[in-house]
Design a protein around this motif. Structure first.
Motif, PDB file in Angstrom:
ATOM      1  N   ARG A 115       0.816  -1.216   0.000  1.00  0.00           N
ATOM      2  CA  ARG A 115       0.000   0.000   0.000  1.00  0.00           C
ATOM      3  C   ARG A 115       0.849   1.265   0.000  1.00  0.00           C
ATOM      4  NH1 ARG A 115      -2.932  -3.460   3.270  1.00  0.00           N
ATOM      5  NH2 ARG A 115      -1.847  -2.719   5.143  1.00  0.00           N
ATOM      6  N   ASP A 116       2.082   1.174   0.540  1.00  0.00           N
ATOM      7  CA  ASP A 116       2.964   2.338   0.601  1.00  0.00           C
ATOM      8  C   ASP A 116       3.582   2.663  -0.759  1.00  0.00           C
ATOM      9  OD1 ASP A 116       2.549   2.573   3.354  1.00  0.00           O
ATOM     10  OD2 ASP A 116       4.168   1.148   3.795  1.00  0.00           O
ATOM     11  N   LEU A 117       3.499   1.745  -1.706  1.00  0.00           N
ATOM     12  CA  LEU A 117       4.151   1.977  -2.996  1.00  0.00           C
ATOM     13  C   LEU A 117       3.561   3.176  -3.723  1.00  0.00           C
ATOM     14  CD1 LEU A 117       4.538  -1.715  -4.256  1.00  0.00           C
ATOM     15  CD2 LEU A 117       6.362  -0.182  -3.489  1.00  0.00           C
ATOM     16  N   GLU A 118       2.296   3.477  -3.490  1.00  0.00           N
ATOM     17  CA  GLU A 118       1.678   4.636  -4.119  1.00  0.00           C
ATOM     18  C   GLU A 118       2.343   5.934  -3.658  1.00  0.00           C
ATOM     19  OE1 GLU A 118      -0.498   4.882  -6.453  1.00  0.00           O
ATOM     20  OE2 GLU A 118      -1.276   2.832  -6.629  1.00  0.00           O
ATOM     21  N   ASP A 119       2.916   5.907  -2.436  1.00  0.00           N
ATOM     22  CA  ASP A 119       3.548   7.106  -1.887  1.00  0.00           C
ATOM     23  C   ASP A 119       5.048   7.154  -2.172  1.00  0.00           C
ATOM     24  OD1 ASP A 119       1.109   7.998  -0.769  1.00  0.00           O
ATOM     25  OD2 ASP A 119       1.408   6.672   0.956  1.00  0.00           O
ATOM     26  N   VAL A 120       5.734   6.026  -2.032  1.00  0.00           N
ATOM     27  CA  VAL A 120       7.193   6.030  -2.192  1.00  0.00           C
ATOM     28  C   VAL A 120       7.617   5.770  -3.632  1.00  0.00           C
ATOM     29  CG1 VAL A 120       7.518   5.270   0.180  1.00  0.00           C
ATOM     30  CG2 VAL A 120       7.467   3.564  -1.643  1.00  0.00           C
ATOM     31  N   GLY A 121       6.695   5.268  -4.462  1.00  0.00           N
ATOM     32  CA  GLY A 121       7.041   4.932  -5.837  1.00  0.00           C
ATOM     33  C   GLY A 121       6.184   5.665  -6.846  1.00  0.00           C
ATOM     34  N   CYS A 122       6.424   5.355  -8.093  1.00  0.00           N
ATOM     35  CA  CYS A 122       5.655   5.931  -9.196  1.00  0.00           C
ATOM     36  C   CYS A 122       5.034   4.789  -9.991  1.00  0.00           C
ATOM     37  CB  CYS A 122       6.574   6.765 -10.091  1.00  0.00           C
ATOM     38  SG  CYS A 122       5.762   7.433 -11.565  1.00  0.00           S
ATOM     39  N   ARG A 123       3.727   4.810 -10.125  1.00  0.00           N
ATOM     40  CA  ARG A 123       3.063   3.724 -10.848  1.00  0.00           C
ATOM     41  C   ARG A 123       3.335   3.862 -12.345  1.00  0.00           C
ATOM     42  NH1 ARG A 123      -3.364   2.963 -10.653  1.00  0.00           N
ATOM     43  NH2 ARG A 123      -2.995   2.672  -8.420  1.00  0.00           N
ATOM     44  N   GLU A 124       3.912   2.809 -12.927  1.00  0.00           N
ATOM     45  CA  GLU A 124       4.233   2.796 -14.355  1.00  0.00           C
ATOM     46  C   GLU A 124       3.123   2.154 -15.180  1.00  0.00           C
ATOM     47  OE1 GLU A 124       8.791   2.078 -15.063  1.00  0.00           O
ATOM     48  OE2 GLU A 124       8.083   0.658 -13.548  1.00  0.00           O
ATOM     49  N   VAL A 125       2.552   1.122 -14.616  1.00  0.00           N
ATOM     50  CA  VAL A 125       1.554   0.349 -15.359  1.00  0.00           C
ATOM     51  C   VAL A 125       0.435  -0.040 -14.401  1.00  0.00           C
ATOM     52  CG1 VAL A 125       1.108  -1.757 -16.678  1.00  0.00           C
ATOM     53  CG2 VAL A 125       3.313  -0.620 -16.890  1.00  0.00           C
ATOM     54  N   TYR A 126      -0.788   0.031 -14.886  1.00  0.00           N
ATOM     55  CA  TYR A 126      -1.900  -0.570 -14.153  1.00  0.00           C
ATOM     56  C   TYR A 126      -2.865  -1.166 -15.160  1.00  0.00           C
ATOM     57  CZ  TYR A 126      -5.844  -1.508 -11.184  1.00  0.00           C
ATOM     58  OH  TYR A 126      -6.852  -2.152 -10.523  1.00  0.00           O
ATOM     59  N   VAL A 127      -3.104  -2.445 -15.039  1.00  0.00           N
ATOM     60  CA  VAL A 127      -4.052  -3.154 -15.895  1.00  0.00           C
ATOM     61  C   VAL A 127      -5.160  -3.692 -14.997  1.00  0.00           C
ATOM     62  CG1 VAL A 127      -4.375  -5.029 -17.548  1.00  0.00           C
ATOM     63  CG2 VAL A 127      -2.205  -3.799 -17.482  1.00  0.00           C
ATOM     64  N   GLU A 128      -6.359  -3.199 -15.203  1.00  0.00           N
ATOM     65  CA  GLU A 128      -7.463  -3.552 -14.314  1.00  0.00           C
ATOM     66  C   GLU A 128      -7.799  -5.032 -14.387  1.00  0.00           C
ATOM     67  OE1 GLU A 128     -11.954  -1.962 -13.200  1.00  0.00           O
ATOM     68  OE2 GLU A 128     -10.893  -1.163 -14.938  1.00  0.00           O
ATOM     69  N   ASP A 129      -7.739  -5.601 -15.581  1.00  0.00           N
ATOM     70  CA  ASP A 129      -7.997  -7.031 -15.743  1.00  0.00           C
ATOM     71  C   ASP A 129      -7.124  -7.531 -16.883  1.00  0.00           C
ATOM     72  OD1 ASP A 129      -8.912  -9.596 -16.186  1.00  0.00           O
ATOM     73  OD2 ASP A 129     -11.015  -9.104 -15.909  1.00  0.00           O
ATOM     74  N   PHE A 130      -5.987  -8.133 -16.523  1.00  0.00           N
ATOM     75  CA  PHE A 130      -5.041  -8.553 -17.564  1.00  0.00           C
ATOM     76  C   PHE A 130      -5.566  -9.726 -18.378  1.00  0.00           C
ATOM     77  CE2 PHE A 130      -3.556 -10.424 -13.502  1.00  0.00           C
ATOM     78  CZ  PHE A 130      -3.694 -11.771 -13.778  1.00  0.00           C
TER      79      PHE A 130
END
Length: 322
Positions: free
Chosen positions: A223-238
């Protein structure tokens, strides 16, 4: 039966009393779709009750037509015996094939069966009731059992790493617990983290980049990745959008490092509250130590060449997708 038209008759054979029906919905305004099985072969119409004695439903009009013609005692071959444009395999049996099986394959039946006209007809009736579904269901089994998935271009580039990532993503389909993969960036300045599925029991995928200086001594959860990282990819249903996963793997040079001997990749089984910071720090340390042994420009060029090769292959295939 109510006054709404539940079907209309496409064909009717007076001699056999058999009809080919199209079932309707929305008060008879259109042919039924999907699970409604929109076609049927019926017989034994009773005018007083406006009902058929028997109705056999079909989801395909060709199969319904074949059964209708058979009940009418006529031979019928779709398209005049020619293959449809998109067919490449077909199977047809003749009455003689059935007769030969009855007479000569008696080892399977236990005794030879006279190939009389009545026996051939009875055999055809029994086969006709079951063979379509059997051929369809077993046909899928033949496809699954005799095709080698490793022989196909998956459209993810021509690296073992990209293919491994792609395959691992789909192994996560429907898993309750998340699988977290951590691997180094090409330039050694950070790490990448993939989470699949993000929602427990889902089919979504997220990939984050985390700068090395954001990985401190504190605990870090997914859950902390949204704060410490940058989302590169998100696929709602691969499972519904595999093209988005493929595009990421073709276009991102850092995907080349996943599982590579040039980098260090760690897998963490994540059930909700695990601290993934130790794994992040381990990969980060490896990144810094190994940076001198890698040429980021060369790795990027290799990844881009792989992506170009895959894109060229797609272009030569005409870019067609079924």
């Amino acid at each position: 039966m109510n006054d709404k038209l539940e079907h209309f008759v496409l064909e009717y054979d007076h001699e056999s009393g058999t009809a080919l029906l199209a079932m309707t919905e929305a008060g008879g305004s259109r042919i039924a779709e999907g699970g409604s099985l929109p076609y049927a072969v019926a017989s034994g119409y009773e005018a007083e009750s406006r009902a058929w004695e028997s109705i056999e439903p079909f989801d395909d009009v060709t199969r319904a037509k074949l059964r209708f013609e058979k009940r009418c005692g006529r031979d019928y071959v779709p398209t005049g015996g020619k293959l449809y444009d998109d067919e490449f395999i077909t199977l047809r049996w003749r009455r003689k094939d059935i007769a030969d099986a009855l007479e000569n394959d008696w080892g399977n039946f236990g005794f030879p069966i006279p190939a009389t006209e009545k026996n051939v007809e009875r055999a055809m009736d029994q086969l006709g009731n079951h063979i379509d579904d059997t051929v369809y269901s077993q046909g899928w089994g033949v496809i699954h059992d005799h095709l080698d998935p490793n022989s196909f271009d998956l459209g993810v580039g021509h690296t073992v790493q990209a293919r491994e990532f792609y395959e691992q993503v789909f192994e996560c389909a429907g898993d309750y617990d998340c699988t977290v993969n951590i691997w180094p960036a090409v330039d050694g300045g950070g790490v990448h983290v993939s989470v699949c599925p993000v929602a427990h029991g889902g089919n979504d995928l997220a990939v984050y980049s985390v700068d090395a200086d954001k990985i401190g001594d504190s605990a870090i959860t997914v859950r902390d990745l949204e704060d410490v990282g940058c989302r590169e990819v998100y696929v709602e249903d691969f499972t519904e959008r595999p093209d988005e996963v493929r595009f990421f793997l073709r276009a991102d040079a850092d995907a080349y490092m996943f599982g590579s001997s040039l980098g260090k990749s760690l897998t963490v089984q994540y059930t909700g509250d695990e601290d993934i910071a130790p794994a992040l720090r381990e990969v980060r340390a490896y990144c810094k130590d190994a940076a001198e042994k890698r040429d980021p420009c060369l790795i990027s060029a290799m990844a881009q060449a792989s992506a170009a090769k895959s894109a060229t292959a797609e272009g030569e295939a005409g870019g067609k997708k079924l």
